[in-house]
Design a protein around this motif. Structure first.
Motif, PDB file in Angstrom:
ATOM      1  N   ALA A 174     -34.735 -15.172  -3.378  1.00 25.15           N
ATOM      2  CA  ALA A 174     -34.486 -16.396  -2.617  1.00 25.15           C
ATOM      3  C   ALA A 174     -33.206 -16.304  -1.782  1.00 25.15           C
ATOM      4  O   ALA A 174     -33.160 -16.802  -0.649  1.00 25.15           O
ATOM      5  CB  ALA A 174     -34.428 -17.601  -3.553  1.00 25.15           C
ATOM      6  N   THR A 175     -32.180 -15.655  -2.314  1.00 23.90           N
ATOM      7  CA  THR A 175     -30.920 -15.519  -1.571  1.00 23.90           C
ATOM      8  C   THR A 175     -31.107 -14.627  -0.346  1.00 23.90           C
ATOM      9  O   THR A 175     -30.616 -14.943   0.738  1.00 23.90           O
ATOM     10  CB  THR A 175     -29.820 -14.945  -2.485  1.00 23.90           C
ATOM     11  N   GLN A 176     -31.812 -13.529  -0.527  1.00 20.67           N
ATOM     12  CA  GLN A 176     -32.083 -12.633   0.601  1.00 20.67           C
ATOM     13  C   GLN A 176     -32.907 -13.346   1.661  1.00 20.67           C
ATOM     14  O   GLN A 176     -32.648 -13.210   2.860  1.00 20.67           O
ATOM     15  CB  GLN A 176     -32.812 -11.387   0.105  1.00 20.67           C
ATOM     16  N   PHE A 177     -33.895 -14.107   1.224  1.00 22.47           N
ATOM     17  CA  PHE A 177     -34.727 -14.847   2.164  1.00 22.47           C
ATOM     18  C   PHE A 177     -33.900 -15.883   2.917  1.00 22.47           C
ATOM     19  O   PHE A 177     -34.003 -16.002   4.139  1.00 22.47           O
ATOM     20  CB  PHE A 177     -35.891 -15.530   1.435  1.00 22.47           C
ATOM     21  N   ALA A 178     -33.079 -16.642   2.197  1.00 16.96           N
ATOM     22  CA  ALA A 178     -32.250 -17.669   2.842  1.00 16.96           C
ATOM     23  C   ALA A 178     -31.284 -17.050   3.848  1.00 16.96           C
ATOM     24  O   ALA A 178     -31.056 -17.607   4.928  1.00 16.96           O
ATOM     25  CB  ALA A 178     -31.482 -18.462   1.784  1.00 16.96           C
ATOM     26  N   THR A 179     -30.727 -15.899   3.512  1.00 12.22           N
ATOM     27  CA  THR A 179     -29.830 -15.197   4.447  1.00 12.22           C
ATOM     28  C   THR A 179     -30.596 -14.777   5.699  1.00 12.22           C
ATOM     29  O   THR A 179     -30.118 -14.964   6.814  1.00 12.22           O
ATOM     30  CB  THR A 179     -29.189 -13.965   3.770  1.00 12.22           C
ATOM     31  N   GLY A 180     -31.786 -14.226   5.502  1.00 14.64           N
ATOM     32  CA  GLY A 180     -32.621 -13.836   6.644  1.00 14.64           C
ATOM     33  C   GLY A 180     -33.009 -15.017   7.507  1.00 14.64           C
ATOM     34  O   GLY A 180     -32.973 -14.946   8.740  1.00 14.64           O
ATOM     35  N   VAL A 181     -33.352 -16.135   6.879  1.00 19.17           N
ATOM     36  CA  VAL A 181     -33.726 -17.345   7.627  1.00 19.17           C
ATOM     37  C   VAL A 181     -32.521 -17.883   8.400  1.00 19.17           C
ATOM     38  O   VAL A 181     -32.649 -18.309   9.550  1.00 19.17           O
ATOM     39  CB  VAL A 181     -34.308 -18.415   6.674  1.00 19.17           C
ATOM     40  N   PHE A 182     -31.339 -17.837   7.776  1.00 21.02           N
ATOM     41  CA  PHE A 182     -30.129 -18.259   8.479  1.00 21.02           C
ATOM     42  C   PHE A 182     -29.896 -17.392   9.713  1.00 21.02           C
ATOM     43  O   PHE A 182     -29.616 -17.902  10.805  1.00 21.02           O
ATOM     44  CB  PHE A 182     -28.911 -18.194   7.545  1.00 21.02           C
ATOM     45  N   LEU A 183     -30.031 -16.078   9.557  1.00 22.13           N
ATOM     46  CA  LEU A 183     -29.843 -15.164  10.691  1.00 22.13           C
ATOM     47  C   LEU A 183     -30.881 -15.423  11.787  1.00 22.13           C
ATOM     48  O   LEU A 183     -30.549 -15.436  12.975  1.00 22.13           O
ATOM     49  CB  LEU A 183     -29.920 -13.710  10.225  1.00 22.13           C
ATOM     50  N   LEU A 184     -32.129 -15.640  11.386  1.00 22.60           N
ATOM     51  CA  LEU A 184     -33.180 -15.918  12.363  1.00 22.60           C
ATOM     52  C   LEU A 184     -32.895 -17.211  13.123  1.00 22.60           C
ATOM     53  O   LEU A 184     -33.067 -17.274  14.340  1.00 22.60           O
ATOM     54  CB  LEU A 184     -34.538 -16.003  11.665  1.00 22.60           C
ATOM     55  N   THR A 185     -32.440 -18.227  12.414  1.00 24.67           N
ATOM     56  CA  THR A 185     -32.089 -19.499  13.060  1.00 24.67           C
ATOM     57  C   THR A 185     -30.931 -19.292  14.032  1.00 24.67           C
ATOM     58  O   THR A 185     -30.956 -19.804  15.155  1.00 24.67           O
ATOM     59  CB  THR A 185     -31.731 -20.561  12.008  1.00 24.67           C
ATOM     60  N   LEU A 186     -29.943 -18.546  13.617  1.00 33.64           N
ATOM     61  CA  LEU A 186     -28.792 -18.247  14.473  1.00 33.64           C
ATOM     62  C   LEU A 186     -29.228 -17.492  15.729  1.00 33.64           C
ATOM     63  O   LEU A 186     -28.812 -17.835  16.844  1.00 33.64           O
ATOM     64  CB  LEU A 186     -27.754 -17.443  13.687  1.00 33.64           C
ATOM     65  N   VAL A 187     -30.074 -16.493  15.571  1.00 34.84           N
ATOM     66  CA  VAL A 187     -30.581 -15.733  16.719  1.00 34.84           C
ATOM     67  C   VAL A 187     -31.376 -16.644  17.651  1.00 34.84           C
ATOM     68  O   VAL A 187     -31.219 -16.600  18.874  1.00 34.84           O
ATOM     69  CB  VAL A 187     -31.445 -14.532  16.256  1.00 34.84           C
ATOM     70  N   GLY A 188     -32.229 -17.488  17.084  1.00 33.05           N
ATOM     71  CA  GLY A 188     -33.006 -18.423  17.895  1.00 33.05           C
ATOM     72  C   GLY A 188     -32.118 -19.370  18.680  1.00 33.05           C
ATOM     73  O   GLY A 188     -32.340 -19.618  19.866  1.00 33.05           O
ATOM     74  N   PHE A 189     -31.093 -19.913  18.026  1.00 35.81           N
ATOM     75  CA  PHE A 189     -30.160 -20.804  18.716  1.00 35.81           C
ATOM     76  C   PHE A 189     -29.410 -20.075  19.817  1.00 35.81           C
ATOM     77  O   PHE A 189     -29.197 -20.627  20.900  1.00 35.81           O
ATOM     78  CB  PHE A 189     -29.170 -21.415  17.723  1.00 35.81           C
ATOM     79  N   CYS A 190     -28.976 -18.842  19.539  1.00 35.75           N
ATOM     80  CA  CYS A 190     -28.252 -18.063  20.555  1.00 35.75           C
ATOM     81  C   CYS A 190     -29.148 -17.761  21.750  1.00 35.75           C
ATOM     82  O   CYS A 190     -28.733 -17.919  22.900  1.00 35.75           O
ATOM     83  CB  CYS A 190     -27.714 -16.768  19.966  1.00 35.75           C
ATOM     84  N   LEU A 191     -30.368 -17.356  21.483  1.00 34.51           N
ATOM     85  CA  LEU A 191     -31.322 -17.097  22.566  1.00 34.51           C
ATOM     86  C   LEU A 191     -31.517 -18.348  23.415  1.00 34.51           C
ATOM     87  O   LEU A 191     -31.451 -18.304  24.642  1.00 34.51           O
ATOM     88  CB  LEU A 191     -32.666 -16.631  21.990  1.00 34.51           C
ATOM     89  N   TYR A 192     -31.719 -19.451  22.747  1.00 34.57           N
ATOM     90  CA  TYR A 192     -31.919 -20.719  23.437  1.00 34.57           C
ATOM     91  C   TYR A 192     -30.674 -21.099  24.246  1.00 34.57           C
ATOM     92  O   TYR A 192     -30.770 -21.452  25.408  1.00 34.57           O
ATOM     93  CB  TYR A 192     -32.240 -21.806  22.412  1.00 34.57           C
ATOM     94  N   ALA A 193     -29.501 -20.988  23.618  1.00 35.61           N
ATOM     95  CA  ALA A 193     -28.252 -21.379  24.294  1.00 35.61           C
ATOM     96  C   ALA A 193     -27.948 -20.472  25.479  1.00 35.61           C
ATOM     97  O   ALA A 193     -27.572 -20.960  26.550  1.00 35.61           O
ATOM     98  CB  ALA A 193     -27.090 -21.352  23.307  1.00 35.61           C
TER      99      ALA A 193
END
Length: 184
Positions: free
Chosen positions: A60-79
């Motif tokens: 679960a920790t690895q998944f949450a870290t990956g999801v956080f990174l994916l969200t960050l990448v998505g926000f950066c791409l969008y921004a």
């Protein structure tokens, strides 16, 4: 009509898509939907892993870290695309919404049907992603939203899948590195 052009009713929300073209405030929603969906996935994964009918190659920790990174990448791409107001901003946003719509079905809805149980991300997939995707599809057909093309579906599917895999792999690596010191 091509992406970046807009026809239909201007509801007063003026958003730049490319060059001087305008579109609905709808394009402000994708990162909000993305964050809400990813939050549901991250928060529900811990419990789901306890009852999962199979053992995925992550915790679960690895998944949450990956999801956080994916969200960050998505926000950066969008921004970056929003700030840059690049020529392809419309294509990026259309692909982003297509990725969210496809992600609602693969894996969330299909997995829940196949397993006959809740899977992380199901609620936001049904409540947020499917209606937003249908709104885009219907709007594109009626001419009130930019035209959808196969390139948007393909770009959304490929970038979404690759992005998710790379970020999950990075989450596993980060967690492994952080916990390597604990075992010494």
């Amino acid at each position: 009509m091509t992406v970046g052009q807009h026809s239909g009713i201007d509801d007063g929300v003026v958003s730049r898509i490319s060059g001087t073209a305008k579109s609905h405030g709808f394009f402000l929603l994708p990162p909000i939907l993305f964050a809400g969906h990813n939050l549901e996935e991250a928060l529900s994964m811990y419990h789901w892993l306890k009852v999962a009918p199979y053992a995925p190659p992550f915790n679960a920790t690895q998944f949450a870290t990956g999801v956080f990174l994916l969200t960050l990448v998505g926000f950066c791409l969008y921004a970056f695309r929003w700030i840059g107001r690049g020529e392809y901003f419309g294509d990026v946003m259309m692909a982003f919404v297509c990725m969210e719509f496809l992600n609602a079905f693969v894996p969330h809805i299909f997995a829940s049907v196949a397993l006959f149980r809740y899977t992380p991300g199901l609620i936001t997939s049904v409540i947020l992603y499917v209606p937003a995707g249908l709104y885009l599809l219907i709007g594109s057909r009626r001419g009130t939203m930019p035209d959808l093309h196969w390139k948007h579906w393909t770009l959304g599917a490929v970038i979404g899948a690759l992005g998710a895999l790379v970020c999950l792999w990075a989450g596993i690596q980060i967690d492994t590195l952080l916990n390597a010191n604990d075992s010494v």
